[in-house]
Write a protein that holds these residues in place. Structure first.
Motif, PDB file in Angstrom:
ATOM      1  N   GLU A   1      27.849  30.777  26.384  1.00 42.80           N
ATOM      2  CA  GLU A   1      28.664  31.169  27.531  1.00 42.80           C
ATOM      3  C   GLU A   1      28.003  30.767  28.843  1.00 42.80           C
ATOM      4  O   GLU A   1      28.662  30.286  29.772  1.00 42.80           O
ATOM      5  N   MET A   2      26.682  30.925  28.927  1.00 44.28           N
ATOM      6  CA  MET A   2      25.950  30.566  30.149  1.00 44.28           C
ATOM      7  C   MET A   2      26.027  29.071  30.438  1.00 44.28           C
ATOM      8  O   MET A   2      26.137  28.646  31.591  1.00 44.28           O
ATOM      9  N   LEU A   3      25.965  28.260  29.376  1.00 35.32           N
ATOM     10  CA  LEU A   3      25.921  26.803  29.532  1.00 35.32           C
ATOM     11  C   LEU A   3      27.286  26.150  29.367  1.00 35.32           C
ATOM     12  O   LEU A   3      27.391  24.928  29.398  1.00 35.32           O
ATOM     13  N   ASN A   4      28.323  26.983  29.222  1.00 36.07           N
ATOM     14  CA  ASN A   4      29.648  26.471  28.885  1.00 36.07           C
ATOM     15  C   ASN A   4      30.152  25.402  29.844  1.00 36.07           C
ATOM     16  O   ASN A   4      30.691  24.382  29.436  1.00 36.07           O
ATOM     17  N   ALA A   5      29.966  25.633  31.157  1.00 30.85           N
ATOM     18  CA  ALA A   5      30.486  24.698  32.155  1.00 30.85           C
ATOM     19  C   ALA A   5      29.425  23.737  32.679  1.00 30.85           C
ATOM     20  O   ALA A   5      29.693  22.978  33.606  1.00 30.85           O
ATOM     21  N   LYS A   6      28.235  23.749  32.078  1.00 31.56           N
ATOM     22  CA  LYS A   6      27.142  22.899  32.547  1.00 31.56           C
ATOM     23  C   LYS A   6      27.121  21.579  31.765  1.00 31.56           C
ATOM     24  O   LYS A   6      27.536  21.517  30.615  1.00 31.56           O
ATOM     25  N   GLN A   7      26.595  20.551  32.421  1.00 28.31           N
ATOM     26  CA  GLN A   7      26.535  19.226  31.791  1.00 28.31           C
ATOM     27  C   GLN A   7      25.268  19.095  30.944  1.00 28.31           C
ATOM     28  O   GLN A   7      24.441  18.208  31.144  1.00 28.31           O
ATOM     29  N   VAL A   8      25.135  20.027  29.993  1.00 26.85           N
ATOM     30  CA  VAL A   8      23.989  19.994  29.085  1.00 26.85           C
ATOM     31  C   VAL A   8      24.299  19.038  27.945  1.00 26.85           C
ATOM     32  O   VAL A   8      25.372  19.084  27.347  1.00 26.85           O
ATOM     33  N   THR A   9      23.373  18.142  27.651  1.00 26.98           N
ATOM     34  CA  THR A   9      23.624  17.096  26.658  1.00 26.98           C
ATOM     35  C   THR A   9      23.585  17.674  25.244  1.00 26.98           C
ATOM     36  O   THR A   9      22.880  18.657  24.981  1.00 26.98           O
ATOM     37  N   PRO A  10      24.326  17.069  24.304  1.00 29.03           N
ATOM     38  CA  PRO A  10      24.272  17.532  22.913  1.00 29.03           C
ATOM     39  C   PRO A  10      22.859  17.505  22.351  1.00 29.03           C
ATOM     40  O   PRO A  10      22.468  18.397  21.591  1.00 29.03           O
ATOM     41  N   GLY A  11      22.066  16.489  22.722  1.00 32.38           N
ATOM     42  CA  GLY A  11      20.686  16.421  22.241  1.00 32.38           C
ATOM     43  C   GLY A  11      19.869  17.609  22.704  1.00 32.38           C
ATOM     44  O   GLY A  11      19.032  18.133  21.956  1.00 32.38           O
ATOM     45  N   ALA A  12      20.103  18.062  23.925  1.00 27.68           N
ATOM     46  CA  ALA A  12      19.386  19.231  24.442  1.00 27.68           C
ATOM     47  C   ALA A  12      19.779  20.482  23.679  1.00 27.68           C
ATOM     48  O   ALA A  12      18.942  21.354  23.414  1.00 27.68           O
ATOM     49  N   LEU A  13      21.059  20.591  23.296  1.00 24.92           N
ATOM     50  CA  LEU A  13      21.511  21.745  22.524  1.00 24.92           C
ATOM     51  C   LEU A  13      20.859  21.776  21.147  1.00 24.92           C
ATOM     52  O   LEU A  13      20.514  22.844  20.644  1.00 24.92           O
ATOM     53  N   VAL A  14      20.701  20.618  20.550  1.00 34.11           N
ATOM     54  CA  VAL A  14      20.048  20.547  19.237  1.00 34.11           C
ATOM     55  C   VAL A  14      18.608  21.041  19.331  1.00 34.11           C
ATOM     56  O   VAL A  14      18.135  21.807  18.486  1.00 34.11           O
ATOM     57  N   ILE A  15      17.890  20.618  20.365  1.00 35.49           N
ATOM     58  CA  ILE A  15      16.494  21.039  20.538  1.00 35.49           C
ATOM     59  C   ILE A  15      16.415  22.528  20.838  1.00 35.49           C
ATOM     60  O   ILE A  15      15.469  23.211  20.430  1.00 35.49           O
ATOM     61  N   LEU A  16      17.413  23.051  21.543  1.00 34.58           N
ATOM     62  CA  LEU A  16      17.442  24.475  21.894  1.00 34.58           C
ATOM     63  C   LEU A  16      17.437  25.362  20.650  1.00 34.58           C
ATOM     64  O   LEU A  16      16.989  26.511  20.689  1.00 34.58           O
ATOM     65  N   LYS A  17      17.914  24.824  19.541  1.00 35.31           N
ATOM     66  CA  LYS A  17      17.979  25.605  18.298  1.00 35.31           C
ATOM     67  C   LYS A  17      16.609  25.862  17.687  1.00 35.31           C
ATOM     68  O   LYS A  17      16.491  26.657  16.755  1.00 35.31           O
ATOM     69  N   ARG A  18      15.583  25.209  18.186  1.00 36.29           N
ATOM     70  CA  ARG A  18      14.247  25.356  17.606  1.00 36.29           C
ATOM     71  C   ARG A  18      13.574  26.667  17.992  1.00 36.29           C
ATOM     72  O   ARG A  18      12.519  27.002  17.449  1.00 36.29           O
ATOM     73  N   VAL A  19      14.165  27.396  18.938  1.00 37.49           N
ATOM     74  CA  VAL A  19      13.548  28.647  19.385  1.00 37.49           C
ATOM     75  C   VAL A  19      14.473  29.819  19.068  1.00 37.49           C
ATOM     76  O   VAL A  19      15.663  29.643  18.811  1.00 37.49           O
ATOM     77  N   LYS A  20      13.912  31.009  19.111  1.00 39.03           N
ATOM     78  CA  LYS A  20      14.660  32.224  18.807  1.00 39.03           C
ATOM     79  C   LYS A  20      15.597  32.583  19.974  1.00 39.03           C
ATOM     80  O   LYS A  20      15.413  32.114  21.098  1.00 39.03           O
ATOM     81  N   PRO A  21      16.610  33.420  19.692  1.00 36.19           N
ATOM     82  CA  PRO A  21      17.615  33.746  20.714  1.00 36.19           C
ATOM     83  C   PRO A  21      17.038  34.241  22.042  1.00 36.19           C
ATOM     84  O   PRO A  21      17.537  33.871  23.110  1.00 36.19           O
ATOM     85  N   VAL A  22      15.997  35.089  21.986  1.00 36.55           N
ATOM     86  CA  VAL A  22      15.417  35.613  23.232  1.00 36.55           C
ATOM     87  C   VAL A  22      14.892  34.475  24.092  1.00 36.55           C
ATOM     88  O   VAL A  22      15.104  34.434  25.314  1.00 36.55           O
ATOM     89  N   ARG A  23      14.207  33.532  23.451  1.00 34.54           N
ATOM     90  CA  ARG A  23      13.670  32.386  24.180  1.00 34.54           C
ATOM     91  C   ARG A  23      14.798  31.450  24.620  1.00 34.54           C
ATOM     92  O   ARG A  23      14.715  30.846  25.697  1.00 34.54           O
TER      93      ARG A  23
END
Length: 292
Positions: free
Chosen positions: A154-176
């Motif tokens: 929801e926070m990043l919904n309207a941001k131009q965050v790349t799909p590759g960045a989203l994939v890397i984001l999965k490497r950390v726990k929800p709090v991080r």
């Protein structure tokens, strides 16, 4: 229907003859060779026009319009011998006004549209053809947000965050993930390199696979540990500064106003000039600032 006062667009979406719309720039053959042009053409051919043209009525010619946004789309529509299209009627005659009010789809929003289309029964192969992309990309998008906390989405919904960045984001726990999303938004940086650096500076306890060694070329484990500590300090300092920013600006604004009143007093200026010339120069510099 007339537009309400201060509205940038009329509420109606009329069908307008393309021959009545005057483009303000020409599409060249070099533009038609670009992948973006081919993607839009494939999408219109397979699914139709999803994003209306934006036009402004010509003041002196009734029924004629100036095209503000959609030059690529109208060129493609004409190449398909389509005669009319849905249009948004702008009440302002400058293209920047449209872009100021409307944000184009972000990667997360685009992913949501793909998922809804698949849920509605559109085959992934047809979506790939419409978007002029490899079928593997469509299949990958089906799982793009799996493993990312809903609040982060929801926070990043309207941001131009790349799909590759989203994939890397999965490497950390929800709090991080939440912490990283806040930093990405605060710095307005959504690149793969930035997210990778944030992951590299994440304590092991916040990694999904803490036993897996971090990959950061040329650095020893002790170097990474030191970077983690420094990064944590920077993040804490940033959060403290962010929380106190409004109060600090308020106090500085009051102080600047007070200095200006002091410097309007000739006796005070004379005293400072004779006793504290350096301080007077600093006061005068601060008082002359137009913005903090």
């Amino acid at each position: 229907m007339n537009a309400p006062k201060n509205e940038a667009f009329e509420l109606r979406l009329p069908l307008i003859q393309l021959g009545d719309i005057l483009p303000v720039r020409q599409i060249k053959d070099t533009d038609r060779d670009l992948n973006r042009y081919k993607t839009i053409a494939a999408s219109i051919r397979e699914i139709g026009l999803l994003e209306p043209l934006v036009v402004y009525p010509q003041p002196k010619t009734k029924g004629k319009y100036i095209l503000l946004d959609g030059h690529t789309r109208i060129d493609i529509l004409k190449s398909f011998e389509i005669k009319e299209a849905l249009c948004i009627i702008s009440t302002e005659d400058e293209a920047y006004s449209y872009n100021r009010h409307v944000n184009h789809l972000s990667p997360i929003q685009e992913n949501g549209m793909i998922l809804r289309a698949i849920k509605d029964g559109v085959p992934p192969e047809r979506i790939a053809s419409a978007l002029h992309v490899d079928i593997k990309k469509i299949k990958a998008s089906m799982n793009l947000l799996n493993g990312i906390h809903p609040e982060v989405v929801e926070m990043l919904n309207a941001k131009q965050v790349t799909p590759g960045a989203l994939v890397i984001l999965k490497r950390v726990k929800p709090v991080r993930q939440l912490e990283m999303a806040e930093l990405m938004i605060s710095t307005n940086t959504f690149t793969v390199a930035y997210v990778r650096a944030l992951v590299a500076n994440t304590p092991k306890g916040h990694l999904l696979n803490p036993e897996k060694p971090k990959q950061l070329g040329g650095l020893k484990p002790e170097d990474i540990a030191r970077m983690e500590n420094e990064s944590n300090n920077v993040e804490q300092d940033y959060k403290i500064a962010k929380e106190s920013y409004n109060v600090d600006v308020y106090h500085l604004t009051l102080a600047r106003g007070y200095l200006r009143k002091l410097l309007d007093n000739a006796r005070i200026v004379k005293f400072l000039a004779s006793k504290h010339a350096d301080m007077l120069a600093e006061f005068q510099t601060l008082a002359a600032l137009e913005a903090l």
